[in-house]
Design an enzyme around this catalytic site. Structure first.
Site: not given
Ligand code: URA
Length: 242
Positions: A109
């Protein structure tokens, strides 16, 4: 003009890495000067000395060898080939030849930091991101509310999110402090770690990926820095302790 320079400076220049990463490569015994391994970054070398970094040499000899990098992803950048509004992590690779051929292996993310692999090997991306492979990915999470021992049991059973039909596969939760935990997941679902904590009425405030398969994030990399992976390190990505 002096015809001598520090080894870490020369390595940083030759291989397009920061001085910190150059010093780490030297300390790890991966740099040879005139065919001799030198582990002291402050060593003075001559401009005429030859420097060799094994992995780079091997790749050059193979001609069209694929490139693999480990990036310590900073927050605020997205894992996409292009984005209209936000900076993309691939911009960090502008000094690499043929940077436009590089892609992220899976996604983190925008606000997640830590270990991200970047490569021009499409088959490898396909293999590593396929849900069938079940490659463990390890994250460190800071959360809003205190964690409980019982949360470990709930994660291990497999959690159900109220807004989703399919249960999450069992995940391993390790409590690091009152509001910090290490989580290992194998599924790779969208926002998986954040969703898992939502299932237990908690909220992720910060998230960092520290391991994929058996490959750990190199702690010498500052956020935003990257370095090439050795062939052995690429193998570690596909392995687990099982
Ligand atoms: N899980 C999440 O919630 N975000 C990420 O970036 C990776 C795994």
């Amino acid at each position: 003009m002096s015809d001598k320079l520090r080894l870490d400076k020369a390595v940083a220049h030759n291989y397009d890495v920061s001085r910190t990463v150059a010093a780490a490569l030297i300390r790890q015994g991966r740099i040879r000067v005139n065919d001799e391994i030198i582990t002291d970054a402050a060593t003075k070398i001559l401009l005429t000395d030859t420097i060799a970094f094994d992995e780079y040499e091997q790749q050059a000899e193979q001609g069209f060898a694929k490139r693999y990098f480990m990036l310590n992803k900073p927050a605020g950048m997205v894992c996409a080939d292009r984005d209209r509004d936000l900076p993309i992590v691939l911009n960090l690779f502008y000094e690499q030849n043929h940077a436009e051929q590089l892609h992220c292996v899976g996604r983190l993310d925008q606000d997640t930091t830590g270990l991200l692999i970047v490569t021009d090997d499409g088959d490898f991306i396909h293999k590593v991101t396929s849900p069938k492979q079940q490659i463990p990915k390890v994250y460190q999470a800071s959360v809003a509310l205190p964690l409980k021992e019982h949360d470990i049991v709930l994660f291990a059973r497999g959690l159900k999110h109220p807004d989703e039909k399919k249960r999450y596969a069992p995940a391993q939760l390790e409590l690091l402090s009152e509001r910090q935990a290490q989580v290992t997941v194998t599924e790779g679902r969208y926002h998986e770690v954040k969703r898992l904590f939502e299932c237990i009425d908690n909220q992720v405030l910060e998230l960092k990926r520290v391991q994929i398969g058996l490959l750990r994030l190199d702690e010498d990399l500052e956020e935003g820095e990257y370095r090439p992976l050795s062939a052995q390190e690429v193998q570690l990505i596909m392995q687990d302790n099982a």
